[in-house]
Design an enzyme around this catalytic site. Structure first.
Site, PDB file in Angstrom:
ATOM      1  NE  ARG A  51      -2.215  -1.447   2.528  1.00  0.00           N
ATOM      2  CZ  ARG A  51      -2.562  -2.586   1.947  1.00  0.00           C
ATOM      3  NH1 ARG A  51      -3.544  -2.627   1.131  1.00  0.00           N
ATOM      4  NH2 ARG A  51      -1.901  -3.689   2.221  1.00  0.00           N
ATOM      5  CB  THR A  52       3.152   2.669   2.494  1.00  0.00           C
ATOM      6  OG1 THR A  52       2.246   2.338   3.545  1.00  0.00           O
ATOM      7  CG2 THR A  52       3.757   4.007   2.771  1.00  0.00           C
ATOM      8  CE  LYS A  80      26.473  -5.089  -3.833  1.00  0.00           C
ATOM      9  NZ  LYS A  80      26.736  -4.120  -4.909  1.00  0.00           N
ATOM     10  NE  ARG A 101       6.671   1.001   5.458  1.00  0.00           N
ATOM     11  CZ  ARG A 101       5.421   0.568   5.470  1.00  0.00           C
ATOM     12  NH1 ARG A 101       5.160  -0.704   5.276  1.00  0.00           N
ATOM     13  NH2 ARG A 101       4.428   1.406   5.644  1.00  0.00           N
ATOM     14  CG  HIS A 129       2.930   4.587   8.767  1.00  0.00           C
ATOM     15  ND1 HIS A 129       3.209   5.339   7.635  1.00  0.00           N
ATOM     16  CD2 HIS A 129       2.440   3.407   8.331  1.00  0.00           C
ATOM     17  CE1 HIS A 129       2.901   4.620   6.568  1.00  0.00           C
ATOM     18  NE2 HIS A 129       2.434   3.456   6.960  1.00  0.00           N
TER      19      HIS A 129
HETATM   20  C1  NCD Z   1       0.516  -0.121   8.274  1.00  0.00           C
HETATM   21  C2  NCD Z   1       2.001  -0.129   8.585  1.00  0.00           C
HETATM   22  O1  NCD Z   1       2.803  -0.392   7.701  1.00  0.00           O
HETATM   23  O2  NCD Z   1       2.315   0.162   9.723  1.00  0.00           O
HETATM   24  N1  NCD Z   1       0.230  -0.341   6.924  1.00  0.00           N
HETATM   25  C3  NCD Z   1       0.215   0.699   6.058  1.00  0.00           C
HETATM   26  O3  NCD Z   1       1.131   1.459   5.961  1.00  0.00           O
HETATM   27  N2  NCD Z   1      -0.891   0.880   5.336  1.00  0.00           N
HETATM   28  C4  NCD Z   1      -0.266  -0.995   9.129  1.00  0.00           C
HETATM   29  C5  NCD Z   1       0.099  -2.435   9.214  1.00  0.00           C
HETATM   30  O4  NCD Z   1       1.036  -2.907   8.581  1.00  0.00           O
HETATM   31  O5  NCD Z   1      -0.612  -3.118   9.959  1.00  0.00           O
END
Ligand code: NCD
Length: 305
Positions: A51-52, A80, A101, A129
């Protein structure tokens, strides 16, 4: 140059401007279709995500820009032994903005300190997040018309859920918020958060039963039990189905209560709820693209007339 590490990096007024921009993008997508022509976004994902990452990529593509990056630490030079500081110095030569991320708390912050381009924290461990929080706030504001005067239930993994931690931080700045934390004993909200709420004079309660509190909620934020942050599989298996939102439970809720979920969903919301008009989680995913478009424009300081 501006980065986004926490939702608190923007003032309440700046957030309002960001959400106004996101709503304008929703109404007039064509107006923004070339705003980032010739610009590139790097998505550096050291931890799995669909998703993200895709939401960032869709946002940049919708603005006419291009994307590059990696979606797995093993396919990057991290395998590496390269540090995030070195990686971002190199990425700064290739792209105009970066979404990162990382499983380690604070890694995007380290990257930002060495970066020549804006860095967006796309989730760091169990910490923050912020773009999910922007998504959540835009969804609430767009569907409810306001960002205060709510009783909000947060249910599930309140210990490891970074989306929950970020959202509470952000909502603390609005008037009239009452938090109801719904979790098993083992997954309670961390003390550092309840301490903050106490210091700020914000009311909250901690309960185990979802059913009992359903009637009073204006918003219900469901979360997945964060398997990847557990120390042992047995505990995960014991807790994973602790909450399942069913039609029966929804009957006890207000007619205009919204159900939110950052997704991915596992079992915590029964699919029978998906057609309930109060289920807002797929709309939320759509708002995530608009708010990331607005964020990219804001951090790159691009104005569209
Ligand atoms: C969330 C995350 O990555 O923290 N997902 C997201 O970004 N949509 C929630 C999750 O993974 O449960």
């Amino acid at each position: 140059m501006r980065h986004l590490m926490s939702p608190l990096d923007f003032s309440v007024e700046e957030l309002d401007r960001l959400f106004d921009l996101a709503n304008d993008i929703e109404k007039n997508p064509k107006k923004y279709a070339h705003a980032c022509d010739g610009l590139k976004m790097a998505t550096c994902f050291y931890e799995p995500s669909t998703r993200t990452r895709l939401s960032f990529e869709a946002a940049m593509l919708n603005l006419g820009g291009s994307v590059l990056g990696f979606s797995d630490a093993n396919s990057s030079s991290a395998a590496k032994g390269e540090s995030v500081s070195d990686t971002i110095r190199v990425i700064s030569c290739y792209a105009d903005i970066c979404a990162m991320r990382h499983p380690k708390e604070g890694a995007p912050m380290v990257a930002a300190s060495k970066s020549r381009i804006p860095v967006i924290n796309a989730g760091d461990g169990g910490h923050q997040h912020p773009t999910q929080t922007l998504t959540d706030l835009l969804t609430i504001r767009s569907l409810k018309g306001r960002l205060g005067d709510f009783t909000i239930g947060l249910c599930g993994d309140l210990k490891f859920g970074r989306t929950v931690h970020s959202l509470i931080n952000a909502l603390m700045r609005y008037e009239g918020i009452h938090f109801v934390f719904i979790s098993p004993e083992e997954l309670r909200i961390p003390d550092y958060i309840t301490e903050k709420l106490k210091d700020a004079g914000i009311t909250y309660e901690e309960v185990i039963s979802l059913e009992d509190v359903m009637p009073k909620l204006d918003l219900l934020y469901m979360t997945r039990v964060q398997r990847e942050r557990f120390f042992n599989e047995e505990d995960y298996v014991r807790l994973k189905d602790f909450y399942i939102l069913t039609s029966e439970k929804m009957e006890k809720a207000k007619d205009d209560m919204l159900v939110l979920h950052p997704l991915p969903r596992v079992n915590e919301i029964s699919v029978e709820i998906d057609d309930d008009p109060r289920a807002a989680y797929f709309k939320q995913a759509q708002y995530g693209v608009y708010v990331r478009m607005a964020l990219i424009l804001t951090l790159l300081d691009i104005k569209v007339a």
